[in-house]
Scaffold this motif. Sequence first.
Motif, PDB file in Angstrom:
ATOM      1  N   ALA A  63      93.743 -27.887  25.193  1.00 42.58           N
ATOM      2  CA  ALA A  63      94.043 -29.180  25.377  1.00 42.58           C
ATOM      3  C   ALA A  63      93.797 -29.544  27.050  1.00 42.58           C
ATOM      4  O   ALA A  63      93.172 -30.782  27.177  1.00 42.58           O
TER       5      ALA A  63
ATOM      6  N   ASP B 296     100.650 -28.287  22.507  1.00 43.46           N
ATOM      7  CA  ASP B 296      99.547 -28.676  22.211  1.00 43.46           C
ATOM      8  C   ASP B 296      99.553 -29.058  20.405  1.00 43.46           C
ATOM      9  O   ASP B 296     100.264 -28.450  19.750  1.00 43.46           O
TER      10      ASP B 296
ATOM     11  N   GLU C 282      93.314 -33.170  20.439  1.00 51.59           N
ATOM     12  CA  GLU C 282      93.869 -33.911  21.685  1.00 51.59           C
ATOM     13  C   GLU C 282      93.520 -35.379  21.729  1.00 51.59           C
ATOM     14  O   GLU C 282      91.942 -35.816  21.442  1.00 51.59           O
TER      15      GLU C 282
END
Length: 414
Positions: free
Chosen positions: A285, A322, A199
């Motif tokens: 995330a 994600d 992320e």
Amino acid sequence: MGALGRSLAGEVRACADEGEIVALAGKLVSIPSYHGLPKPEEEIASFLHGFLRKNGVKSCLVPLGEGHWNVLASVGDEGGGTEPWNGGEAGLLLNGHLDTVGVDGMEGDPFSGAVVNDTLLGRGSVDMKGAVAAMAMALVALRRSGVRLSKPLLFSAVADEEWWSTGTRALLESGVRARYALVGEPTQLEVHHGHRGLEWLEIRVQGRYAHGGAPERGINAIVKMNAVVTALTERLLPEIAKRVHPIAGPATLNLGRIEGGLQPSTVAGSCLLQLDRRWIPGESARSVTAEIAALLEELARKDPDFSARVVPMRDRKAHPGDNPPLCTDPSSPLVQSLASFMAERRGGFRLGRFPAWSDGGLLSEAGIETVVFGPGDLALAHSMNEVCPVADILDACDGYIAAAVALCGAQGAA
């Protein structure tokens, strides 16, 4: 791999000439497909689709919009027509991406595709057109050999991996499924059965602009960001360092870029910090974003002049989903088939973790046992002098064939 499997894999491999494999890899490198082009994958996807069809492999072009295209191909599925199999569960999916990063600053011709000193040159040679060529030729060789498969072998040459992984996300959303998957990112033919999720986050501290001659009238966002950096490095980083997953590896946080203010004579009214967060199972995330948000809220409670927020760098509305971790048990038949092949081919094998992120995370999240296994050195990906050893490309093709024979229930030619 048993004697029968080795025999069948040998029969298949004999149906693809080494020069043919290398020529295909060179041709793919010669076709520009980098981000920034109006239609990045259109030409290369069309060429690869035509090549597969010409060699008797079922293939289709899948438009994704904005000049992005997937190629989906298959062997081992019975029935008429030229469209690839698209039902049930395949035995194995070979997955490679067609897009590359840009070419600014590269040495020589970035689209050379030439072979010099047994090394393929050019952008994408290692990331990952060498692997894509090896995968395509594995299907062609299986088609030519007449060796039958109990379960289909799929090949997805996907778009946009370098940015949003649009291609693999669309592939999974279309319903394509497989028991096992193999992603051809460069591992120097090590078997990588895990990697971390990814992320990218940015923290923006808001201050108040003022003239540098009267700094007391402003709120200096750079000074306030100092408190953020201190909290991240002294409090959060030690906690993150304690989090280690046996397959995905350690969680990490990297402070990658900082920018603030306008000029020396102006109190900085804003400051931006961009972060790279590698996360592992047990995190998500959203949880890693919330963890930093809680830290910022604590700083705000202690300082009435502190104002900051953390947000993902990607637009979740435009690009939902994600970048999850990849975790496959080392006892998986996929891992073991590749380990057996490498032990026979090179006298040993290395089992490891892929240090970067890959589309394998999406496949793993979908319940497909996945490994990353491909030719070349990841350190040369995105570099100014990208190259890939020809020997790696040839051995990768053989490894993909061996995995297909082992996992798709190969039988002798009819």
